[in-house]
Design an enzyme around this catalytic site. Structure first.
Site, PDB file in Angstrom:
ATOM      1  N   SER A 138      -7.694   4.661  -6.678  1.00 30.35           N
ATOM      2  CA  SER A 138      -6.423   4.615  -7.555  1.00 30.35           C
ATOM      3  C   SER A 138      -6.960   3.912  -8.904  1.00 30.35           C
ATOM      4  CB  SER A 138      -5.270   3.871  -6.862  1.00 30.35           C
ATOM      5  OG  SER A 138      -4.316   3.369  -7.652  1.00 30.35           O
ATOM      6  N   TYR A 151      -2.299  -3.262  -1.521  1.00 31.22           N
ATOM      7  CA  TYR A 151      -2.898  -1.907  -1.998  1.00 31.22           C
ATOM      8  C   TYR A 151      -4.099  -2.121  -3.091  1.00 31.22           C
ATOM      9  CZ  TYR A 151      -1.905   2.760  -4.121  1.00 31.22           C
ATOM     10  OH  TYR A 151      -2.218   4.228  -4.590  1.00 31.22           O
TER      11      TYR A 151
HETATM   12  P1  NAD Z   1       2.105  10.730   0.090  1.00 32.13           P
HETATM   13  O1  NAD Z   1       3.001   9.822   0.545  1.00 32.13           O
HETATM   14  O2  NAD Z   1       2.789  12.173  -0.477  1.00 32.13           O
HETATM   15  O3  NAD Z   1       0.963  11.194   1.152  1.00 32.13           O
HETATM   16  C1  NAD Z   1       0.459  10.414   1.985  1.00 32.13           C
HETATM   17  C2  NAD Z   1      -0.116  11.208   3.205  1.00 32.13           C
HETATM   18  O4  NAD Z   1      -0.835  10.344   3.986  1.00 32.13           O
HETATM   19  C3  NAD Z   1       0.845  12.107   4.028  1.00 32.13           C
HETATM   20  O5  NAD Z   1       0.382  13.515   4.419  1.00 32.13           O
HETATM   21  C4  NAD Z   1       1.048  11.221   5.080  1.00 32.13           C
HETATM   22  O6  NAD Z   1       1.622  11.584   6.391  1.00 32.13           O
HETATM   23  C5  NAD Z   1      -0.426  10.488   5.468  1.00 32.13           C
HETATM   24  N1  NAD Z   1      -0.357   9.327   6.035  1.00 32.13           N
HETATM   25  C6  NAD Z   1       0.458   8.308   5.872  1.00 32.13           C
HETATM   26  N2  NAD Z   1       0.054   7.359   6.935  1.00 32.13           N
HETATM   27  C7  NAD Z   1      -0.993   7.876   7.658  1.00 32.13           C
HETATM   28  C8  NAD Z   1      -1.574   7.306   8.753  1.00 32.13           C
HETATM   29  N3  NAD Z   1      -1.473   6.363   9.141  1.00 32.13           N
HETATM   30  N4  NAD Z   1      -2.496   8.234   9.336  1.00 32.13           N
HETATM   31  C9  NAD Z   1      -2.544   9.472   8.727  1.00 32.13           C
HETATM   32  N5  NAD Z   1      -1.928  10.055   7.806  1.00 32.13           N
HETATM   33  C10 NAD Z   1      -0.977   9.264   7.112  1.00 32.13           C
HETATM   34  O7  NAD Z   1       1.161   9.977  -1.092  1.00 32.13           O
HETATM   35  P2  NAD Z   1       0.193  10.382  -2.007  1.00 32.13           P
HETATM   36  O8  NAD Z   1       0.825   9.969  -3.484  1.00 32.13           O
HETATM   37  O9  NAD Z   1      -0.117  11.975  -2.085  1.00 32.13           O
HETATM   38  O10 NAD Z   1      -1.137   9.517  -1.886  1.00 32.13           O
HETATM   39  C11 NAD Z   1      -2.229  10.026  -1.467  1.00 32.13           C
HETATM   40  C12 NAD Z   1      -3.396   9.178  -1.624  1.00 32.13           C
HETATM   41  O11 NAD Z   1      -3.515   9.089  -3.246  1.00 32.13           O
HETATM   42  C13 NAD Z   1      -3.168   7.551  -1.044  1.00 32.13           C
HETATM   43  O12 NAD Z   1      -4.234   7.104  -0.661  1.00 32.13           O
HETATM   44  C14 NAD Z   1      -2.556   6.847  -2.563  1.00 32.13           C
HETATM   45  O13 NAD Z   1      -2.906   5.566  -2.407  1.00 32.13           O
HETATM   46  C15 NAD Z   1      -3.271   7.608  -3.313  1.00 32.13           C
HETATM   47  N6  NAD Z   1      -2.903   7.290  -4.948  1.00 32.13           N
HETATM   48  C16 NAD Z   1      -1.468   7.951  -5.205  1.00 32.13           C
HETATM   49  C17 NAD Z   1      -1.044   7.702  -6.509  1.00 32.13           C
HETATM   50  C18 NAD Z   1       0.138   8.268  -6.875  1.00 32.13           C
HETATM   51  O14 NAD Z   1       0.757   7.972  -8.004  1.00 32.13           O
HETATM   52  N7  NAD Z   1       1.001   9.024  -6.017  1.00 32.13           N
HETATM   53  C19 NAD Z   1      -1.694   7.052  -7.379  1.00 32.13           C
HETATM   54  C20 NAD Z   1      -2.934   6.549  -7.112  1.00 32.13           C
HETATM   55  C21 NAD Z   1      -3.594   6.802  -5.968  1.00 32.13           C
END
Ligand code: NAD
Length: 256
Positions: A138, A151
């Site tokens: 991130s 985080y």
């Molecule tokens: P999201 O909540 O849409 O998706 C998260 C996914 O992880 C889902 O499929 C969920 O079921 C799965 N998950 C959660 N806990 C789990 C577990 N214990 N075991 C297996 N699967 C699990 O979130 P997102 O925004 O798509 O985030 C995806 C990644 O991107 C994360 O690592 C997040 O930190 C990173 N990220 C997101 C953003 C943002 O702005 N959305 C920014 C930077 C980084």
């Protein structure tokens, strides 16, 4: 380009993981999906792209589950060529109020799970002479924001893990890199938008605009599709010598 290869994407039932899985599938890779919630709809979306789509519901906070998932993937697909460590959760609170069990869960899911999938995938990748490990960190792996201690710690740690893995594999055909998104409008961020809207008694739209204005100079969300294309680049031949980078796609957030 990726025909015959298999990609395992953790946390790919929604959001960024699903976007990356679809981009890799569009380029011919078979996909192993993982994550909570409905797995049938994403599996059908992937299969519609003409590749093999599997699913394992491992909980990324549990080492035994991760081991079972890696065994399933190797058994069903022959080998895992690409691992995208994407599963992640968030909790927002000041350090002194941060629930210790939330800290442990974030470190386990956002950081340690990547160590486990990597250690289990690397031997077969090395034997095949080709592999890709892509860690979804991130912009919070590069800079901090208040209220996000676990985080930010996990995402900084993930970049450290990426660099060490890349160095250990530097003379092999296996690369390891990190992607560092800024705001992406997924369920994970929508929760933060909803909380802001409720607290400040503003509309959803206004809350989104405020979120962007505080951090992201482009005033635009990065999309799962854009992140998917970056993952595809890391998997391309042009990515052969890209090793240990933390590549931000953040609308200028970390450039400030
Ligand atoms: P999201 O909540 O849409 O998706 C998260 C996914 O992880 C889902 O499929 C969920 O079921 C799965 N998950 C959660 N806990 C789990 C577990 N214990 N075991 C297996 N699967 C699990 O979130 P997102 O925004 O798509 O985030 C995806 C990644 O991107 C994360 O690592 C997040 O930190 C990173 N990220 C997101 C953003 C943002 O702005 N959305 C920014 C930077 C980084």
């Amino acid at each position: 380009m990726l025909k015959g290869k298999t990609a395992l994407v953790t946390g790919s039932t929604s959001g960024i993981g699903l976007g990356i899985a679809k981009a890799l599938a569009r380029n011919g890779a078979n996909i192993v999906l993982n994550g909570f919630g409905d797995s049938e709809a994403p599996r059908a979306e992937i299969a519609a792209l003409g590749v093999k789509a599997g699913y394992h519901g491992a909980d990324m906070s549990k080492v035994a589950d991760i081991e079972a998932m890696m065994k399933y993937a190797a058994g069903e697909f022959g080998r895992v060529d690409i691992v995208v460590n994407n599963a992640g959760i968030q909790h927002v609170a000041a350090v002194e109020d941060f629930p210790p069990e939330r800290w442990d869960a974030i470190i386990a899911i956002n950081l340690s799970s990547s160590f486990h999938t990597s250690r289990l995938a690397i031997p077969a990748m090395k034997a095949a002479g080709w592999g890709r490990i892509i860690n979804i960190s991130s912009v919070h792996g590069l800079v901090a924001s208040p209220q996000k201690s676990a985080y930010v710690a996990a995402k900084h740690g993930l970049i450290g893990l990426t660099k060490v893995t890349a160095l250990e594999l530097a003379t092999t055909g296996v690369t390891c890199n990190a992607i560092c998104p800024g705001w992406v409008l997924t369920p994970l961020v929508q929760k933060q938008v909803d909380a802001r809207a409720a607290e400040a008694r503003i509309s959803n739209e206004e809350a989104k605009n405020q979120l962007l204005a505080e951090k992201e100079p482009s005033l635009q969300f990065t999309t799962p599709e854009e992140l998917g294309e970056l993952a595809v680049f890391f998997c391309s031949e042009a990515g052969n010598n890209v090793r240990g980078v933390a590549w931000n796609m953040d609308g200028g957030w970390a450039a400030q």
